[in-house]
Design a protein around this motif. Sequence first.
Motif, short mmCIF file in Angstrom:
data_model
loop_
_atom_site.label_atom_id
_atom_site.label_comp_id
_atom_site.label_asym_id
_atom_site.label_seq_id
_atom_site.Cartn_x
_atom_site.Cartn_y
_atom_site.Cartn_z
N ARG A 26 -11.59 25.35 27.48
CA ARG A 26 -11.66 24.73 28.80
C ARG A 26 -11.11 25.65 29.88
O ARG A 26 -11.61 25.68 31.01
N CYS A 27 -10.09 26.43 29.51
CA CYS A 27 -9.35 27.20 30.52
C CYS A 27 -9.65 28.70 30.52
O CYS A 27 -9.12 29.42 31.35
N VAL A 28 -10.49 29.16 29.60
CA VAL A 28 -10.64 30.60 29.42
C VAL A 28 -11.44 31.26 30.54
O VAL A 28 -11.38 32.47 30.74
N GLY A 29 -12.20 30.49 31.31
CA GLY A 29 -13.00 31.05 32.40
C GLY A 29 -14.36 31.49 31.94
O GLY A 29 -14.65 31.56 30.74
N ALA A 30 -15.24 31.81 32.91
CA ALA A 30 -16.62 32.25 32.63
C ALA A 30 -17.28 31.31 31.64
O ALA A 30 -17.83 31.71 30.62
N ARG A 31 -17.25 30.03 31.98
CA ARG A 31 -17.72 28.98 31.07
C ARG A 31 -19.11 29.25 30.53
O ARG A 31 -20.03 29.60 31.27
N GLY A 32 -19.25 29.11 29.22
CA GLY A 32 -20.55 29.23 28.57
C GLY A 32 -21.03 30.64 28.34
O GLY A 32 -22.12 30.84 27.83
N SER A 33 -20.19 31.65 28.70
CA SER A 33 -20.63 33.04 28.55
C SER A 33 -20.07 33.72 27.31
O SER A 33 -20.50 34.82 26.96
N HIS A 34 -19.12 33.07 26.63
CA HIS A 34 -18.51 33.68 25.45
C HIS A 34 -19.27 33.27 24.20
O HIS A 34 -20.04 32.32 24.19
N ASN A 35 -19.01 34.01 23.13
CA ASN A 35 -19.71 33.80 21.86
C ASN A 35 -18.68 33.54 20.77
O ASN A 35 -18.20 34.48 20.14
N PRO A 36 -18.33 32.27 20.53
CA PRO A 36 -17.35 31.96 19.48
C PRO A 36 -18.01 31.99 18.10
O PRO A 36 -19.02 31.32 17.87
N MET A 37 -17.43 32.76 17.20
CA MET A 37 -17.92 32.88 15.84
C MET A 37 -16.93 32.21 14.89
O MET A 37 -15.78 32.64 14.78
N TYR A 38 -17.40 31.14 14.23
CA TYR A 38 -16.55 30.52 13.22
C TYR A 38 -16.27 31.52 12.11
O TYR A 38 -17.16 32.18 11.59
N GLU A 39 -14.98 31.63 11.76
CA GLU A 39 -14.58 32.49 10.64
C GLU A 39 -13.51 31.78 9.84
O GLU A 39 -12.63 31.11 10.39
N GLN A 40 -13.59 31.94 8.53
CA GLN A 40 -12.54 31.46 7.64
C GLN A 40 -12.49 32.40 6.45
O GLN A 40 -13.37 32.40 5.60
#
Length: 382
Positions: free
Chosen positions: A339-353
């Motif tokens: 919510r707070c990271v900025g540049a909403r919707g422009s990042h690419n989160p990759m699930y990793e475990q």
Amino acid sequence: MSAYEEEIEVGGALRRGLGLNRRQFLAATTGVATAVAAVTATGAIGPAAHAATSNHPNGVLIPPRRRGIILYTVRDAISRDPNSTPLPSGFRRVFEELGRIGYRQVEFAGYNQHANSEGGASLESVDGARLLRGWLDDNGLRAQGNHGFIPGSWPFTQPDLDRFKQHLEIAQILGMEHMGTGNDPTGSAYKADWDVAADKWNQLGAIARDAGIKLYTHNHDVAYSFLLDSGPLDAQGRPTRSSGIRRLEYFLQISDRRTVFLEMDIFWAHVAQYKHRTFTAPDGSVQTDIFDPLSVVRPNTKRFPLFHAKDGKSNPATANGYDMVPFGTGDIDYATFFRCVGARGSHNPMYEQDNAPGGTANPGQSLQYAELSYNNMAALRG
């Protein structure tokens, strides 16, 4: 936001043509949204924070087309013998399963699979990349990055540069916007070594930019420990104390923001918050400084195009302070972070475990966790 991003998701898979319009569907799922908004401060989101995110359509924090997975998480499935199991095996069948779940992006962790899989053991070639690209396209997936080859030599040897450029060519065929590594820029604690690392990455980043690709590095917890840059020198002439700046923060300052990018592993950043709390100042005093991952990303948000969305459950009995768990089942406050990271919707989160594979006891576990984590990623609301 495109119509594609606006699609509503049910059960982790994209559902189309269900006979419900958007208003009807939202009414049917009001209970879910209310439950998310009611999470307490320990889970991260209160009513005030929820109200502050009203600019996110339906409160969605990770748009459908941005939901990704690094293939290291399902490495056991990719590397197993397809002739020995009915479970998805090899790149092609794993892509089919990830596409079915709903993922739209993948990050590679090399290009090797079991020799009996379609295409053979190694797809680290131009022809292999073309084969992979076809399978990605068939399943609605996009390659977004790779933890691949970064020259270790300095100054660079010609064979290392040639191989680096070959990896850039593979990345181009796969349609990647980014190419990187799963390692820190250097494992050193000393300022002089980070200066060298920045020079090296600036040169590599310029080569990657000429190929139309953003070069990125990665972090483990030690990269956010304190840089040794001041105080009395040791017998080798190296500083023994710190001004209080963390290693990767220094790298951010001295590397070229036009050509060098970062992928924050959010789990390891929180381990750093737990482990690396004090430093010895130039005057010999011990200072405390609690690391805030968000405070690093927010002012540099465009330099963090990718994240590893790796979750952790607090466990002070372990050295890291957290146990790795499927996304959405831990204590890391991902709702506030995105919510707070900025540049909403422009990042690419990759699930990793890292510990997703279940071994012989549960060979299907990594893909089961991939589905669970996708569902939780899709359900994440502001």
